[in-house]
Design a protein around this motif. Structure first.
Motif, short mmCIF file in Angstrom:
data_model
loop_
_atom_site.label_atom_id
_atom_site.label_comp_id
_atom_site.label_asym_id
_atom_site.label_seq_id
_atom_site.Cartn_x
_atom_site.Cartn_y
_atom_site.Cartn_z
N MET A 151 16.00 3.97 4.53
CA MET A 151 14.80 4.20 3.73
C MET A 151 14.32 2.89 3.10
N ALA A 152 13.02 2.62 3.21
CA ALA A 152 12.47 1.36 2.71
C ALA A 152 12.49 1.31 1.18
N LYS A 153 12.90 0.17 0.63
CA LYS A 153 12.98 0.02 -0.82
C LYS A 153 11.59 -0.12 -1.45
N ASN A 154 10.60 -0.54 -0.66
CA ASN A 154 9.26 -0.75 -1.21
C ASN A 154 8.37 0.48 -1.08
N ILE A 155 8.94 1.61 -0.66
CA ILE A 155 8.16 2.85 -0.51
C ILE A 155 8.85 3.97 -1.27
N THR A 156 8.12 4.61 -2.16
CA THR A 156 8.63 5.77 -2.90
C THR A 156 8.82 6.93 -1.92
N PRO A 157 9.98 7.59 -1.92
CA PRO A 157 10.16 8.74 -1.02
C PRO A 157 9.10 9.80 -1.25
N LYS A 158 8.57 10.36 -0.17
CA LYS A 158 7.50 11.36 -0.30
C LYS A 158 7.98 12.60 -1.05
N GLU A 159 9.28 12.90 -0.95
CA GLU A 159 9.82 14.06 -1.66
C GLU A 159 9.85 13.84 -3.17
N GLN A 160 9.85 12.60 -3.57
CA GLN A 160 9.91 12.26 -4.99
C GLN A 160 8.52 12.20 -5.63
N ASN A 161 7.59 11.57 -4.96
CA ASN A 161 6.22 11.44 -5.49
C ASN A 161 5.30 11.19 -4.30
N TYR A 162 4.66 12.25 -3.82
CA TYR A 162 3.89 12.16 -2.58
C TYR A 162 2.70 11.21 -2.72
N SER A 163 2.00 11.29 -3.84
CA SER A 163 0.83 10.43 -4.04
C SER A 163 1.21 8.96 -4.03
N GLN A 164 2.32 8.63 -4.69
CA GLN A 164 2.75 7.23 -4.72
C GLN A 164 3.26 6.81 -3.35
N TRP A 165 3.95 7.72 -2.65
CA TRP A 165 4.40 7.43 -1.28
C TRP A 165 3.22 7.03 -0.41
N TYR A 166 2.14 7.79 -0.49
CA TYR A 166 0.94 7.53 0.32
C TYR A 166 0.40 6.14 0.03
N LEU A 167 0.27 5.79 -1.24
CA LEU A 167 -0.24 4.47 -1.61
C LEU A 167 0.72 3.36 -1.20
N ASP A 168 2.01 3.63 -1.30
CA ASP A 168 3.01 2.63 -0.92
C ASP A 168 2.95 2.35 0.59
N VAL A 169 2.75 3.38 1.39
CA VAL A 169 2.64 3.20 2.84
C VAL A 169 1.44 2.31 3.16
N ILE A 170 0.32 2.57 2.52
CA ILE A 170 -0.89 1.77 2.74
C ILE A 170 -0.65 0.31 2.34
N ARG A 171 0.00 0.12 1.20
CA ARG A 171 0.26 -1.23 0.72
C ARG A 171 1.23 -1.96 1.65
N ALA A 172 2.31 -1.30 2.03
CA ALA A 172 3.32 -1.93 2.89
C ALA A 172 2.75 -2.30 4.26
N ALA A 173 1.86 -1.47 4.77
CA ALA A 173 1.25 -1.74 6.08
C ALA A 173 0.05 -2.67 5.99
N GLU A 174 -0.31 -3.05 4.77
CA GLU A 174 -1.45 -3.95 4.53
C GLU A 174 -2.73 -3.39 5.14
N MET A 175 -3.00 -2.12 4.84
CA MET A 175 -4.15 -1.43 5.42
C MET A 175 -5.40 -1.52 4.55
N ALA A 176 -5.24 -1.51 3.23
CA ALA A 176 -6.39 -1.51 2.33
C ALA A 176 -5.95 -1.96 0.95
N ASP A 177 -6.96 -2.28 0.13
CA ASP A 177 -6.70 -2.66 -1.25
C ASP A 177 -7.89 -2.19 -2.09
N TYR A 178 -7.69 -2.15 -3.39
CA TYR A 178 -8.76 -1.72 -4.29
C TYR A 178 -9.78 -2.84 -4.46
N ALA A 179 -11.05 -2.48 -4.47
CA ALA A 179 -12.14 -3.43 -4.68
C ALA A 179 -12.42 -3.59 -6.17
N PRO A 180 -13.19 -4.62 -6.57
CA PRO A 180 -13.50 -4.80 -7.98
C PRO A 180 -14.32 -3.66 -8.58
#
Length: 480
Positions: free
Chosen positions: A1-30
């Motif tokens: 299990m990746a240390k930089n990704i919250t397990p989906k069973e623990q916090n699904y919303s944070q898991w989703y954002l962590d996957v996006i961040r780890a894969a460098e897919m998107a970021d928040y705009a100003p």
């Protein structure tokens, strides 16, 4: 299990954002509610766009471009439409240092401006049908943004057609829904349900709305794409009239249909795991990555890299595109190199070390299962495409079985609440309520009607909420 990704069973919303961040897919705009789509995310969107665009052109549609800004008066011409979109609109009141005579709306969708243009272009039945699609950005001011799923600005396609008869327009609406289903199923590995939206979920100004609904891995529903039969509502609002074959004037029948970058969110939440992104091969920009491994720089340059280049050329030819990469991050440890591609969802990792080179083999690792296979160089051009097809089918089957296992039935509101609370997922019920009933159910349970599925179109029963007989089978769920 990746240390930089919250397990989906623990916090699904944070898991989703962590996957996006780890894969460098998107970021928040100003600007609040907006996002920057990074190269990895945009490459996925380009793949989605390509498959849909090819399908649109196969069915006779052509692309065009319409303005970003729409006169405010245009939205007012179709009462239900303006009521539905007014709360989400961004309005331009000043430009060039001066206040505008008429405020301009940043398009939330383009039915109004396209209706205006069609009224100029259509005079005779010979001018019909008009089959136009637009790839564009739109803005709907989002109060609770979430990357890809709900952002104030997002990318999409919107098809807009005009027809001489109701039958042609209805046929077009359903044809495009089927195009959506096919691409989502065959390329995105999303086992979607096709169906008709209820009155309360219908697109503002449409006579009927049809949808493709998908189940995410947290058992919530996501509306993956919609197709709308607009009847003559927009034609009358914008005076799209034509002279028929008998010389009489008639209003055209119009349709609109769209999918957006929320499909990237659907891919993430359907297929990914606690290690990061998982992508179906047919939608993955990089299908395989070849990783040469050695501590001897001379061997890398003289043997491993040339062989990797040769294999890349063979595999790209076999797969029909530039979809195989070579990892040259030699400053990193092999494990870190492997992990970087795993988190970006690359379907196959191909390891080429000194042992593999000596044996004329490749160590191949599947992203979907983690299975490791040894494949001879001579068999790679046939074995790798076959393995990618196997991964594609496995991801679809896995998602389909998950949906089936998490679809339940309910015959009363009490049973409905119990199932929703204890199991979640899709709930099959018979429903004959009004849009007011839909709202009451949503307030009481948090669930909404997703659609009347085509697969159950002949089934009738007693409405679980009103008790009315001869009710249609519907799917309810909590949704994004």
């Amino acid at each position: 299990m990746a240390k930089n990704i919250t397990p989906k069973e623990q916090n699904y919303s944070q898991w989703y954002l962590d996957v996006i961040r780890a894969a460098e897919m998107a970021d928040y705009a100003p600007v609040r509610g907006c996002m920057v789509i990074r190269p990895t995310g945009y490459a996925i969107w380009e793949m989605i766009q390509k498959h849909f665009d090819d399908a649109f052109k196969e069915t006779g549609h052509v692309n065009a471009s319409f303005p970003l800004l729409i006169p405010q008066s245009f939205l007012s011409k179709e009462a239900e439409h303006v009521e539905g979109f007014a709360p989400e609109c961004a309005v331009v009141t000043h430009a060039g240092g001066e206040e505008l005579e008429e405020p301009l709306i940043v398009r939330p969708t383009s039915e109004t401006v396209i209706g205006h243009m069609y009224s100029k272009w259509v005079q005779s039945w010979r001018d019909l049908p008009i089959l136009i699609n637009q790839w564009a950005n739109v803005m709907r001011w989002e109060k609770r943004p979430r990357l890809f799923l709900r952002t104030s600005e997002f990318l999409w396609q919107e098809g807009h057609t005009a027809h001489a008869t109701k039958e042609e327009a209805v046929e077009e609406t359903l044809r495009m829904l089927e195009v959506y289903r096919r691409i989502m199923t065959e390329y995105l590995a999303l086992p979607v349900l096709e169906g008709e939206k209820t009155e309360g979920e219908r697109f503002p100004g449409a006579d009927s709305t049809y949808t493709c609904e998908a189940m995410m891995s947290d058992k919530k529903a996501l509306q993956a794409g919609t197709s709308h039969f607009l009847g003559q509502n927009f034609a009358k609002a914008f005076d799209i009239q034509f002279q028929n074959k008998d010389g009489a004037m008639e209003y055209a029948y119009t349709t609109s249909w769209g999918v957006s970058t929320r499909l990237i969110g659907a891919l993430i939440m359907t297929h990914s795991d606690n290690d990061g992104l998982v992508l179906p091969p047919r939608i993955a920009p990089v299908k395989c990555v070849i990783v040469p491994i050695s501590t001897d720089d001379a061997k890398i340059e003289s043997a491993l890299l040339p062989k990797a280049e040769e294999l890349r050329a063979q595999l790209n030819a076999a797969l029909g595109g530039r979809c195989v990469n070579i990892d040259k991050q030699f400053h990193m440890r092999p494990g870190d190199r492997f992990f970087s591609h795993l988190q970006k969802g690359v379907p196959l990792r191909i390891e080429l070390g000194e042992k593999e080179y000596a044996a004329e083999k490749l160590r191949v690792v599947r992203r979907d299962t983690g299975e490791k296979l040894d494949i001879a160089w001579s068999e790679a051009a046939s074995a790798i495409p076959a393995l990618l097809d196997e991964i594609q089918q496995n991801l679809y089957n896995r998602a389909l079985q998950f949906r089936i296992a998490n679809t339940h039935k309910a015959g009363s509101l009490e049973e409905f609440k119990k199932v929703l609370e204890e199991k979640g997922g899709f709930i099959e019920v018979f429903f004959a309520g009004s849009k007011e009933d839909e709202q009451a159910i949503k307030e009481a349970t948090g669930a909404t009607p997703r659609c009347f599925p085509f697969a159950h179109s002949e089934e009738r029963g007693k409405c679980f909420y009103t008790g009315k007989e001869n009710a249609r089978k519907a799917i309810f769920a909590k949704s994004y």
